[in-house]
Design an enzyme around this catalytic site. Structure first.
Site, mmCIF file in Angstrom:
data_model
loop_
_atom_site.group_PDB
_atom_site.id
_atom_site.type_symbol
_atom_site.label_atom_id
_atom_site.label_comp_id
_atom_site.label_asym_id
_atom_site.label_seq_id
_atom_site.Cartn_x
_atom_site.Cartn_y
_atom_site.Cartn_z
ATOM 1 N N VAL A 103 0.805 -1.229 0.000
ATOM 2 C CA VAL A 103 0.000 0.000 0.000
ATOM 3 C C VAL A 103 0.834 1.274 0.000
ATOM 4 C CG1 VAL A 103 -2.020 -1.036 1.092
ATOM 5 C CG2 VAL A 103 -0.206 -0.082 2.530
ATOM 6 N N TYR A 104 2.143 1.179 0.222
ATOM 7 C CA TYR A 104 2.951 2.398 0.253
ATOM 8 C C TYR A 104 2.969 3.021 -1.139
ATOM 9 C CZ TYR A 104 4.710 0.855 4.835
ATOM 10 O OH TYR A 104 4.818 0.458 6.143
ATOM 11 N N SER A 105 2.292 4.154 -1.248
ATOM 12 C CA SER A 105 2.134 4.850 -2.533
ATOM 13 C C SER A 105 1.593 3.901 -3.605
ATOM 14 C CB SER A 105 3.461 5.484 -2.997
ATOM 15 O OG SER A 105 3.827 6.525 -2.137
ATOM 16 N N LYS B 53 4.305 -6.231 3.057
ATOM 17 C CA LYS B 53 3.119 -6.464 3.876
ATOM 18 C C LYS B 53 1.858 -6.573 3.023
ATOM 19 C CE LYS B 53 5.111 -3.255 7.238
ATOM 20 N NZ LYS B 53 5.785 -2.380 6.267
#
Length: 325
Positions: A57-59, A84
């Site tokens: 989900v990071y960016s 993750k």
């Protein structure tokens, strides 16, 4: 660089893990420059950091892409690449959570973005109250059995939830969580009354996120500040650290840093490194200078009396309040 094994495993990791949430352009405080991000990763590896942590989900996958491009020129077998699963990865049903479908779908996307055949550490980003934990663990066990994942880990949950997951793994002979990623630092010590005792008892590695309290423990803020820029300007959780109890902690950090001729960040990281339960704090530098400053904390020694002095202003109390990471 110093190395340790992650929990009770034989996996060797550097005493610092490079957090890669900053590598992307989703929020204004992120680096947003791919070349600069790769320079930080390259320098971290040059300094001996072999442990990198990101998330799908990071960016929206941008961080994984950057990490994948950066590690392509390094020895993959030396690196421990962690990512993750849990967060929302698009609109519509089955785009988030810890169902078997979502986990098996998302590992494929992460592997493609990272440009690798396997992930060393695959972590559940949060507890999923809508999916039976047995379903989640069975899916993760399948990934270990098929070689797409080497180890599994967890992040940010109540101790009863983590204990339940460990119990179900033992009873059903699933792959077991080998590490926990809690929020833990000198001003966020609630996990001492929650999941850390479970980790110590069960031989689970600990890789704390936000080891500098969202920048609070670097001394970048003062009591009279009303931040209009940086993370504190938009992050309510960072501003919520502005309490008299936490300022008292920072006073001790800054005083001790001045006595030792080091920075407040280095004292704060050294405190974590002195905690027996901690394997590798996750640092998220936004510049090469910050990276090298963080790594130099390995050379900061603290006496038992100095550790007590840093801890004295605050008594840990369990709270369910968490921030996104």
């Amino acid at each position: 660089m110093e190395y340790t094994t992650l929990g009770d495993t034989g996996l060797e990791v550097s005493r610092f893990c490079l957090g890669c949430m900053n590598f992307g352009s989703d929020r204004e405080w992120m680096i947003g420059n791919r070349e600069r991000s790769e320079e930080i990763i390259d320098r971290a590896i040059e300094l001996g950091i072999n442990f990198l942590d990101t998330a799908n989900v990071y960016s929206h996958g941008e961080s994984e892409n950057i990490v994948g491009d950066a590690i392509e020129k390094h020895d993959r077998e030396e690196l421990v690449v962690a990512t993750k699963v849990y967060g929302e990865m698009g609109e519509g049903p089955n785009k988030q959570g810890l169902s078997r479908k979502h986990i098996l779908d998302q590992i494929e996307g992460s592997l493609e973005r990272l440009g690798t055949d396997y992930v060393d550490l695959y972590q559940i980003h949060r507890w999923d109250e809508t999916t039976p934990v047995e379903e989640t663990l069975d899916a993760l066990d399948h990934l270990v059995e098929t070689g797409k994942v080497r180890y599994i880990g967890a992040s940010t949950m109540a101790s009863w939830q983590f204990t339940k997951a460990l119990y179900e793994s033992d009873v059903n002979d699933y792959a077991r969580f080998t590490c926990m990623q809690p929020q833990y630092n000198l001003v966020d010590r609630q996990e001492e009354e929650n999941v850390l005792p479970v980790c110590a008892d069960q031989g689970v590695g600990v890789i704390p996120w936000s080891p500098l309290g969202g920048g609070f423990l670097t001394g970048k803020y003062s009591r009279d500040d009303d931040p209009e820029e940086g993370r504190a300007a938009t992050d309510e959780h960072t501003r919520n650290r502005f309490t008299e109890e936490n300022w008292a902690v920072l006073d001790e950090v800054e005083a001790l840093a001045e006595e030792k001729g080091v920075t407040p960040a280095q004292v704060s990281l050294a405190w974590l490194l002195h905690r027996d339960v901690v394997d590798a704090p996750i640092v998220g530098p936004r510049s090469l200078d910050h990276l090298e400053e963080n790594v130099a904390a390995l050379d900061v020694a603290l006496t038992d009396e100095e550790v007590e002095r840093l801890e004295a202003p605050k008594d840990p109390v369990w709270s369910r309040a968490i921030a996104d990471t």
